[in-house]
Design a protein around this motif. Structure first.
Motif, PDB file in Angstrom:
ATOM      1  N   GLU A  53      -3.542  -2.622  -8.531  1.00 58.04           N
ATOM      2  CA  GLU A  53      -4.352  -1.409  -8.654  1.00 58.04           C
ATOM      3  C   GLU A  53      -4.938  -1.015  -7.301  1.00 58.04           C
ATOM      4  O   GLU A  53      -4.960   0.163  -6.931  1.00 58.04           O
ATOM      5  N   TYR A  95       2.662   0.808 -13.902  1.00 56.28           N
ATOM      6  CA  TYR A  95       1.748   0.702 -15.041  1.00 56.28           C
ATOM      7  C   TYR A  95       2.474   0.210 -16.292  1.00 56.28           C
ATOM      8  O   TYR A  95       1.982  -0.660 -17.018  1.00 56.28           O
ATOM      9  N   THR A 121       1.581  -3.364 -18.013  1.00 59.94           N
ATOM     10  CA  THR A 121       1.040  -3.345 -19.369  1.00 59.94           C
ATOM     11  C   THR A 121       1.918  -4.140 -20.329  1.00 59.94           C
ATOM     12  O   THR A 121       1.420  -4.732 -21.295  1.00 59.94           O
ATOM     13  N   ILE A 162      -5.119   0.159 -15.007  1.00 54.25           N
ATOM     14  CA  ILE A 162      -4.476   1.159 -14.150  1.00 54.25           C
ATOM     15  C   ILE A 162      -4.384   2.488 -14.903  1.00 54.25           C
ATOM     16  O   ILE A 162      -4.609   3.566 -14.331  1.00 54.25           O
TER      17      ILE A 162
END
Length: 218
Positions: free
Chosen positions: A32, A58, A62, A72
């Motif tokens: 990030e 992202y 995730t 993020i």
């Protein structure tokens, strides 16, 4: 000697678990920071290629268990607001569906053997038992073996349970969104349509709040 080995095994598992949480947290925060989302917002919108790269990172983060990649997504929403809300929403669904699909495709017997070789006999036995059962058999197994207070949530309200876990503060301790989706896929207790509907509802609140805030704020 047996008790000592059991204690050492539990200590190793606990240490590994803590390393997963700490490592995932560090990885998410590091990436990030490297993305420097606040700098991207100096223009009204980032270049399309840059935004695509951020969203790809992202989705991958995730989907990985114990990595708080959702931070993020929240950062993207806070920096760019409503214009990226729908894209972040769809990216989150994509990431969690990827984890769920991986869980569904994981060979159960091979996973059980891998766990057994590492001393996780109970987990291996549970997976082997599930592997022999169809959907109805899995429901019967949970009805007979799950703690009484958990039975309604695992058998009758599993979609609500999934939605609650995804939005539970501190769910990184449970593996984060990616880990929860992965285990849900492994359990085969939810079909693809059920999962897709559940995840679509589960990740909607924040994007909706951002869109409403942008609309109210003018």
């Amino acid at each position: 000697m047996t008790k000592k080995r059991q204690f050492l095994r539990l200590a190793l598992i606990a240490g590994f678990y803590l390393c997963l949480i700490a490592g995932g947290r560090w990885l998410g925060m590091t990436i990030e920071e490297q993305l420097q989302l606040s700098n991207l917002a100096q223009a009204d919108m980032p270049y399309l290629g840059t935004l695509a790269a951020v969203l790809a990172a992202y989705i991958v983060l995730t989907a990985i268990p114990f990595v708080p990649g959702t931070e993020i997504g929240v950062a993207l929403l806070m920096v760019f607001g409503a214009p990226v809300a729908v894209v972040v929403y769809l990216s989150t669904i994509t990431a969690l569906t990827l984890s769920f699909t991986l869980g569904r495709l994981t060979p159960e017997r091979k996973l059980a053997g891998w766990l057994k070789r590492r001393g996780l006999v109970r987990a291996a036995a549970l997976i082997e038992a599930f592997a022999r059962l169809g959907p109805e058999g899995r429901d019967r197994y949970l009805t007979q073996n799950a703690p009484r207070w958990l039975k309604p949530w695992l058998v009758n309200h599993r979609m609500i349970t999934f939605i609650a876990l995804i939005n539970l503060p501190g769910n990184t301790l449970l593996g984060g969104g990616g880990g929860i989706a992965l285990v849900t896929g492994l359990s085969k207790l939810m079909s693809f349509p059920q999962f897709f509907l559940s995840v679509a509802v589960a990740v909607a609140p924040v994007p909706i709040a951002v869109v409403l805030a942008g609309w109210i704020g003018g």
